[in-house]
Design a protein around this motif. Sequence first.
Motif, PDB file in Angstrom:
ATOM      1  N   CYS A  42       0.838  -1.214   0.000  1.00  0.00           N
ATOM      2  CA  CYS A  42       0.000   0.000   0.000  1.00  0.00           C
ATOM      3  C   CYS A  42       0.867   1.255   0.000  1.00  0.00           C
ATOM      4  O   CYS A  42       0.561   2.236  -0.688  1.00  0.00           O
ATOM      5  CB  CYS A  42      -0.932  -0.006   1.207  1.00  0.00           C
ATOM      6  SG  CYS A  42      -2.289  -1.191   1.093  1.00  0.00           S
ATOM      7  N   ASN A  55      -2.399   6.098   2.861  1.00  0.00           N
ATOM      8  CA  ASN A  55      -3.387   6.189   3.949  1.00  0.00           C
ATOM      9  C   ASN A  55      -3.894   4.800   4.339  1.00  0.00           C
ATOM     10  O   ASN A  55      -4.120   4.507   5.521  1.00  0.00           O
ATOM     11  CB  ASN A  55      -4.555   7.077   3.532  1.00  0.00           C
ATOM     12  CG  ASN A  55      -4.187   8.557   3.562  1.00  0.00           C
ATOM     13  OD1 ASN A  55      -3.570   9.029   4.529  1.00  0.00           O
ATOM     14  ND2 ASN A  55      -4.540   9.284   2.509  1.00  0.00           N
ATOM     15  N   LYS A  56      -4.088   3.932   3.338  1.00  0.00           N
ATOM     16  CA  LYS A  56      -4.481   2.552   3.613  1.00  0.00           C
ATOM     17  C   LYS A  56      -3.394   1.844   4.416  1.00  0.00           C
ATOM     18  O   LYS A  56      -3.682   1.013   5.281  1.00  0.00           O
ATOM     19  CB  LYS A  56      -4.725   1.808   2.301  1.00  0.00           C
ATOM     20  CG  LYS A  56      -6.016   2.145   1.602  1.00  0.00           C
ATOM     21  CD  LYS A  56      -7.198   1.464   2.274  1.00  0.00           C
ATOM     22  CE  LYS A  56      -8.470   1.682   1.464  1.00  0.00           C
ATOM     23  NZ  LYS A  56      -9.643   1.071   2.146  1.00  0.00           N
ATOM     24  N   GLU A  73      -3.772   2.876   7.946  1.00  0.00           N
ATOM     25  CA  GLU A  73      -4.990   2.246   8.471  1.00  0.00           C
ATOM     26  C   GLU A  73      -4.739   0.775   8.814  1.00  0.00           C
ATOM     27  O   GLU A  73      -5.164   0.285   9.873  1.00  0.00           O
ATOM     28  CB  GLU A  73      -6.090   2.389   7.427  1.00  0.00           C
ATOM     29  CG  GLU A  73      -7.428   1.794   7.828  1.00  0.00           C
ATOM     30  CD  GLU A  73      -8.460   1.898   6.711  1.00  0.00           C
ATOM     31  OE1 GLU A  73      -9.250   0.934   6.552  1.00  0.00           O
ATOM     32  OE2 GLU A  73      -8.461   2.915   5.987  1.00  0.00           O
ATOM     33  N   LEU A  74      -4.060   0.067   7.919  1.00  0.00           N
ATOM     34  CA  LEU A  74      -3.763  -1.341   8.157  1.00  0.00           C
ATOM     35  C   LEU A  74      -2.794  -1.511   9.328  1.00  0.00           C
ATOM     36  O   LEU A  74      -2.909  -2.464  10.111  1.00  0.00           O
ATOM     37  CB  LEU A  74      -3.180  -1.973   6.889  1.00  0.00           C
ATOM     38  CG  LEU A  74      -4.174  -2.214   5.748  1.00  0.00           C
ATOM     39  CD1 LEU A  74      -3.453  -2.444   4.435  1.00  0.00           C
ATOM     40  CD2 LEU A  74      -5.080  -3.401   6.074  1.00  0.00           C
ATOM     41  N   ASP A  77      -2.633   0.397  11.971  1.00  0.00           N
ATOM     42  CA  ASP A  77      -3.425   0.569  13.204  1.00  0.00           C
ATOM     43  C   ASP A  77      -4.242  -0.685  13.504  1.00  0.00           C
ATOM     44  O   ASP A  77      -4.388  -1.088  14.666  1.00  0.00           O
ATOM     45  CB  ASP A  77      -4.346   1.788  13.062  1.00  0.00           C
ATOM     46  CG  ASP A  77      -3.579   3.101  13.056  1.00  0.00           C
ATOM     47  OD1 ASP A  77      -2.430   3.114  13.564  1.00  0.00           O
ATOM     48  OD2 ASP A  77      -4.108   4.105  12.543  1.00  0.00           O
ATOM     49  N   GLN A  78      -4.778  -1.328  12.449  1.00  0.00           N
ATOM     50  CA  GLN A  78      -5.520  -2.580  12.642  1.00  0.00           C
ATOM     51  C   GLN A  78      -4.609  -3.674  13.192  1.00  0.00           C
ATOM     52  O   GLN A  78      -5.021  -4.470  14.045  1.00  0.00           O
ATOM     53  CB  GLN A  78      -6.136  -3.030  11.314  1.00  0.00           C
ATOM     54  CG  GLN A  78      -7.278  -2.174  10.816  1.00  0.00           C
ATOM     55  CD  GLN A  78      -7.791  -2.648   9.464  1.00  0.00           C
ATOM     56  OE1 GLN A  78      -7.549  -3.779   9.043  1.00  0.00           O
ATOM     57  NE2 GLN A  78      -8.498  -1.772   8.759  1.00  0.00           N
ATOM     58  N   LYS A 115       1.805  11.680  12.849  1.00  0.00           N
ATOM     59  CA  LYS A 115       1.779  10.205  12.829  1.00  0.00           C
ATOM     60  C   LYS A 115       3.199   9.676  12.808  1.00  0.00           C
ATOM     61  O   LYS A 115       3.517   8.662  13.453  1.00  0.00           O
ATOM     62  CB  LYS A 115       1.018   9.706  11.592  1.00  0.00           C
ATOM     63  CG  LYS A 115       0.819   8.195  11.558  1.00  0.00           C
ATOM     64  CD  LYS A 115      -0.082   7.718  12.699  1.00  0.00           C
ATOM     65  CE  LYS A 115      -0.389   6.238  12.624  1.00  0.00           C
ATOM     66  NZ  LYS A 115      -1.260   5.785  13.735  1.00  0.00           N
TER      67      LYS A 115
END
Length: 415
Positions: free
Chosen positions: A322, A329-330, A333-334, A336-337, A367
Motif C-alpha cells: 500500500c 493512507n491505507k 490504516e492497516l 493501526d488494525q 503520525k
Amino acid sequence: MTWFRFTCLVSLHARPCVLPLENVMFFNHTIGRLNPTSHSSIAPLVHLSTKSSGLNSTFSRYFCQQTHKTNTAENTRFSEDAKALISHGQLSQTLTLLKADLNSKNAQAILNLIKFKGEEKFMKLGLELYDLLVTSQISPNTHTLCDLMFLCNKVNPEQALKLFPDIEKYHIKMNKHIFSKLTYATKKTENKHMAKNLLEILKSGVDFTPSAQNCIGVLENLENLDDCVWLVDFMSENEMKLDKSTFVYLLKACATTEPTAGTLGEKVYSQLLNSPFKSSFLILNFVFQMFAKQGNINKSIEIFHSVQQPNLILWNCIIGLCAKYGEPNKSIELYDQMITNNTTPDEITYTNILTAIFNLGPSALEKGKQIHQQIRQYKLDLNVILFSALIQMYNKCGEPNKSIEVYDQMIANNI
C-alpha cells in the motif's frame, strides 16, 4: 521341378508333407544349425513323390517355435555376456561384443543393463552404442531413444536434449515416455528454447495426455505469457492441478502491467481458490504482490481482509505494498488494525509505515512522531535501514533538525 515327400518326426501327430529338394536341404541345414546336438534325432526322411503340396502345418509350427526359441536363447546369451563384461567394468569390450553382432535388439539389451547406472562412463557407453547404430544405418527405435534419454538425464540432462532432433530425423513417433524424458531435462536445464519446442508439440496435437508434472516442467520455462495462458488452459481442460512451486512461479511471472499478465493472473488465482494452497501465507504473499504490481492494489487489500488471522509476514507485505503503490493512507490504516489485533510489529513493519508517511509528506508528521515513539516503546534494534527511513521521513515532513538529531544518534550507535 522334382518334388520329394518330406516327413519330419517332430511329434506323434506328424504327417508327411511335400516340398522341393532344395527346401529340404535348407531346412535340414537350418534345423541342424539351430540345434546341432539333436540334428540326427530330427533329421527328415525324404521319400520320392510326384505330388505337390505346401508345408505341413505341424512342421511349420514346429519350425517357427524352434526359431523363436533359438533367437531367444541367442539374445539371452548376448545379454549374459554383456552383463558379465559390464559387471567387471569392461565397457570397451562390451562395445566390441556389440560390433560382432550388431543389431537393435542387442543394443537395447545393453541399454537395459546400464540405464539405471548414474555414472558418466555408462552414459558415454550408451552414446557410443547409439552412434554405432546410426553410423551403421540402423535407425534407433522408440525404446532405444527413450532409454538413452533416461540414462543421460541421470548424468547430464543436456545430452538428453541433444537427442531431440533425432526424433524427426529417424521418424520416431513422439509418445508420453519420450515427452516425459524431454520435459525432465528441460526443467533441470531451464532450457527456454526446448520448452517452446515441447509446447508446439502439444499444440500440434498428440495421441497421448502428458502428466501434470510434464506440463509443469514446460510451463515453468516458458518466456511468453500467451504461451503460459494456452498451457494453463490445456491443463485445466485435462483436469491437471498446479503444484505449489508452479503457483509461485506463475504469480511472480504475472506481477507485471502487461495485458496478458492480467488474464493469466486471474486464471491462476481462480485455480488457486480450488487448490489446497489457497490458505498458504507464502502463496498469498505472492498473490498480493501480483495484483499490486498489475495496478490493482485494492484487489490485494480485498483478499487480505478475507484471510483469517494473518501473520506478521502478511501484515508487513500488505502495508508495504500500500505504501509503495499509491495507497499510503491505507497503509497507516492497516498498521493501526495490526496493533489493535495484538500483532507485534518488527523493523520491516516500521520501515514500511515510515515509507507511507514519507509519501504523505507534512500532513502526516504527527503520525510519524507517534511511530518514532512506538519504535522506542518496543525497544527495537535500530538498523541502518530503519534509521534511514526515520531521517528521510522527518526531512520530507519539514523537520530537518529532527533528521539531523536522528542522524547523530545513528553515528553515536556506530551504525
